[in-house]
Design a protein around this motif. Structure first.
Motif: not given
Lengths: 586, 285
Positions: A1-25, A197-201
């Protein structure tokens, strides 16, 4: 398992769009996949109170150590429309990336960032090729994101299969969407993106859920058999979940005509001997306050969850706040003991809901689980709950076929502990009289000064016993340095960002402590005092304007706060905001 | 077998001498005795007003609640334990002012409970203000120029709310009222009995003499209680003749039949610790 972020060992995603586009899902599907791949995740949504149109986004953070909140920055933006790019480009870390539809027209002036990677993907074209609905564009983007960070598409496909179980066509199309997004990004962008974000299996078997889910599960595990609630954001998901699971939960679930009906129904069921609960937000709780006093006076154990959102009045229905603390601990006329407990993460939501049921029944008082939108709508990965950790304690409740004492049953018998044994309605030989008027031991109305005094003292004796028990329940939690130069003090959902700020400070070599006040009533004055002692400079962090926990601490423990970080725009604290404030205080 | 003596309590009665509540209390005790109910299996739920003292004066289980909230409390008690006979008592203010919302919703839910409305057309305990059933023009402490509003009609209100059993009694005719209570209690579903009740302190118009001259019994005039339109017509009658008796009754599924968990033992008797959430957690894994 390997996690490399830019600032620390975390990676952040942001999914954005219009209401109704299934963002939270989409965000939560990604979160679950990363969790199954071995990572810890935290996901929070941001949406206005509309059903269609308008900007929605979901931030998801993953790491190989526990994540308690979102980060201040975004590493990879999944933009389902152009607005998302324009609104969030400045949150991107240097070297971060944007996945977006290749047909989006972006002029140089609009982006103004030469330090980020652009990853155009034919989101629309792929969906058209598959023949799926346009909402499936987000699945294509998830596939591309997974490829960019070196994650495993098969795990994502597994999550989709489980989420849409029984809907074969949808599963198949979404699988193709993941694969095609994944393949496109792999072929065109290779391993160029630096976050990994490489999984450990190995799936470590964690669960990912919201505070609402955890409170609902806690109620089920506590043997709650009756749930009545009126829809109100952000507490409605508890109603939705329990209504869907009423068979498994062995529960009566009702949506009545108002919050007043909700709490009075809960009270009726509890009087009859059933564990019962409701949930609402501030406005609904306003309507419940008279019935809250009824529960106190009749000594009927009721359990409520409040999900705070910004007020006054309707305020911002889909955002978060911590401004109802003093209201909650004082609500309803007269004086009476009550339980107010404020969980700070999903695990606490589960265990403290169970505790609330026990305390409500043992002391025959109303118990309130005080949460907020950020806590109860955000997802967090956590260890599976241990159903035996808290257990069920119904206190002095007689479940017998017949009352055989020579003395007649007295609902409000004066006892040393102040707790009068309850008995199930319908028990041969005993009638149970509960009364909203001041009453005698039998429950008959009285205004006789001696009896009035005796009954009031009885209620407060049990209040004292409750206070003693709460002191043994870990009502204040302390994290971080023993010899702190600065102590951050907060409650509820600020726990997450505060713990993340603590990590950042530790990296800087700052000796910092975080004190989380868990029980608000009865207030654990001594434990708070002990936790603050020797903590260096004190910084209070609350999502309100008037430092409400600060007022309680001053009143009960005598400590005052020179430094207060307040946030009242409805958005959660970012760890960096707390970190910056600590630096300023030092 | 429970006796009238068994239903007495040591509480001192503080109703005014001659109050219509005495008739309602006596008729209810007789109904319980005649139906052979055990007092431990009966629950009285009362609101705020003179009627609220019922729980002090009748030796059954009781809960005296807050103004207007009798019905949600009573509904939940019945769901919690179907072995209990649940009887709500409410004043006209309780039922049709502050509790009006609950009234319509209780009726459409159809829980197997009884609601007795102590309808004296005035506010008694708060010393003589208008009630929702006060007739238009009535001068009271709070309406010195007379009541402006049209009075709520409990009968047509109940019919319009699809109540399953709609009846009116008169506190001055105990034998008739006892029979009505017995029928309402044994009726499977939401049963409302609006009881005309003279208030000797604050209502100088709707007195025993007033009612004595006017009330007549629906059953003696061949009223068919399964005919909804006829029930409306009779329900609108208020003048020289005032009908009492059963206006309407129809059996429909009771509320608790909707809940799968209530098919087993009464909710209050079910075990709490048999739940295993591990199956539920799978969805989150």
């Amino acid at each position: 398992m390997k996690c490399i972020g830019f600032r620390d060992n975390s990676v952040s995603f942001l999914v954005g769009g219009q209401a109704g586009q299934g963002i939270t899902r989409s965000g939560s599907l990604l979160g679950k996949a990363l969790m199954r791949g071995g990572f810890h995740v935290f996901g929070a949504n941001d949406y206005p109170s509309v059903i269609r149109g308008s900007h929605n986004f979901y931030v998801l953070r993953a790491s190989d150590e526990e994540v308690h909140s979102q980060a201040d920055t975004v590493d990879l933006l999944l933009a389902l429309n152009k607005e998302t790019i324009l609104l969030h480009k400045d949150e991107l870390t240097e070297g971060g990336g944007i996945i977006y539809d290749e047909q989006t027209e972006l002029s140089k002036g609009e982006l103004e960032r030469g330090d980020i990677n652009m990853y155009p993907v034919p989101l629309n074209a792929i969906v058209e090729e598959i023949g799926g609905p346009s909402i499936m564009r987000n699945t294509v983007a998830l596939g591309a994101a997974i490829a960019l960070v070196g994650f495993d598409a098969e795990i994502m496909k597994g999550v989709i299969s489980d989420t849409f179980a029984g809907r074969g066509g949808i599963i198949e199309m979404n699988h193709r969407a993941v694969e095609m997004g994944f393949d496109y990004a792999r072929e065109n962008y290779g391993d160029g993106f630096r976050c990994r974000l490489e999984p450990s299996g190995e799936n470590p078997g964690r669960i990912m859920l919201t505070g609402n889910d955890a409170v609902a599960l806690g109620a089920i595990q506590a043997g709650c058999k009756f749930y009545a609630a009126y829809p109100m954001t952000p507490a409605s998901p508890v109603l939705h979940y329990l209504a869907a699971k009423d068979m498994e939960a062995e529960m009566v679930v009702i949506q009545p005509e108002s919050e007043i009906a909700a709490l009075t129904m809960v009270l009726g069921a509890a009087y009859a001997g059933v564990r019962a609960m409701t949930a609402t937000s501030g406005g609904g709780f306003c309507l419940m306050t008279e019935a809250l006093g009824l529960a106190a006076m009749t000594e009927t154990p009721v359990v409520l969850m409040i999900g705070q959102r910004p007020g006054p009045s309707t305020g911002m229905a889909t955002y978060s706040a911590q401004a109802d603390l003093l209201f909650t601990i004082h609500a309803s006329q007269g004086e009476f003991p009550r339980v107010v407990v404020a969980p700070g993460d999903v695990a606490e939501c589960f265990y403290l809901t169970m505790e609330a049921f026990n305390l409500a029944e043992k002391y025959q008082v109303p118990a309130i689980i005080l949460t907020d939108k950020y806590l109860i709508e955000s997802h967090k990965s956590t260890e599976p709950f241990d159903p035996g950790k808290v257990g069920i304690d119904r206190g002095d409740l007689l479940i017998v076929d017949e009352w055989t004492d020579a003395e007649e049953y007295k609902r409000y018998k004066i006892t040393e502990s102040g707790v009068s044994p309850r008995i199930l309605l319908g028990t041969r030989g005993a009638t149970v009289l509960a009364n909203s008027n001041e009453h005698t031991e039998y429950g008959y109305t009285t205004t006789d000064p001696e009896r009035v005094m005796a009954m009031g003292e009885k209620r407060f004796r049990k209040g004292n016993a409750l206070k003693k028990e709460v002191e043994d329940l870990n009502p204040v939690k302390v994290y971080g340095a023993e010899d702190a130069e600065v102590t951050i003090v907060g409650w509820g959902s600020t726990k997450g960002p505060a713990l993340e700020a603590l990590k950042m400070l530790r990296r800087d070599g700052v000796k910092a402590r975080f004190v989380q006040v868990v029980y608000m009533a009865p207030f654990p004055a001594e434990a708070v005092g002990a936790a603050l002692k020797g903590g260096g400079k004190l910084l209070l962090v609350e999502a309100n304007r008037t430092a409400q926990l600060g007022a309680l601490i001053k009143l009960n423990s005598g400590f005052t706060f020179e430094h207060f970080l307040s946030k009242v725009d409805g958005r959660p604290f970012n760890p960096g905001e707390i970190y910056d404030k600590v630096k300023e205080v030092l | 077998m429970v006796t009238m003596q068994d239903l007495a309590t040591p509480a001192t009665n503080t109703w005014c001498p001659g109050c219509g509540n005495f008739g309602i209390l006596m008729a209810m005790k007789r109904a319980i005795v005649q139906l052979g109910l055990e007092r431990e299996k009966v629950v009285a739920v009362t609101g705020i007003g003179c009627h609220g003292k019922m729980t002090n004066y009748i030796k059954v289980n009781g809960i005296h609640v807050i103004h207007g909230r009798v019905l949600p409390v009573a509904t939940a008690i019945k769901l919690a334990n179907r072995e209990l006979t649940v009887i709500g008592f409410a004043g006209d203010g309780d039922a049709f002012n502050i509790g009006m919302g609950h009234f319509s919703h209780a009726a459409r839910r159809n829980p197997d409970i009884t609601l007795v409305v102590h309808d004296n057309l005035i506010y008694g305990l708060t010393t003589g203000q208008t009630s929702p059933t006060s007739k238009r023009g009535l001068k009271t402490k709070s309406t010195p120029r007379g009541v402006f509003e049209v009075a709520v009609n409990p009968i047509t209100q109940a019919l319009a709310s699809d109540a399953s059993f709609v009846a009116r009694g008169y506190a001055g005719d105990m034998r008739h009222l006892t029979e009505l209570f017995k029928e309402a209690i044994t009726f499977p579903g939401f049963a409302m009995v609006d009881v005309l009740q003279p208030c000797v302190a604050w209502n100088r118009i709707n007195t025993y003499d007033f009612y004595k001259e006017r009330v007549y019994k629906l059953e003696e005039e061949g009223h068919d209680p399964t005919d909804l339109m006829k029930a409306y017509e009779r329900g609108r009658e208020w003048g020289d003749r005032i009908p009492i008796g059963v206006f309407y009754k129809v059996e429909r599924p009771v509320y608790r039949e909707n809940f799968p968990v209530l098919k087993g033992a009464p909710l209050a008797r079910q075990k709490l610790d048999g739940i295993d959430i591990s199956g539920l957690l799978k969805e989150f894994a």
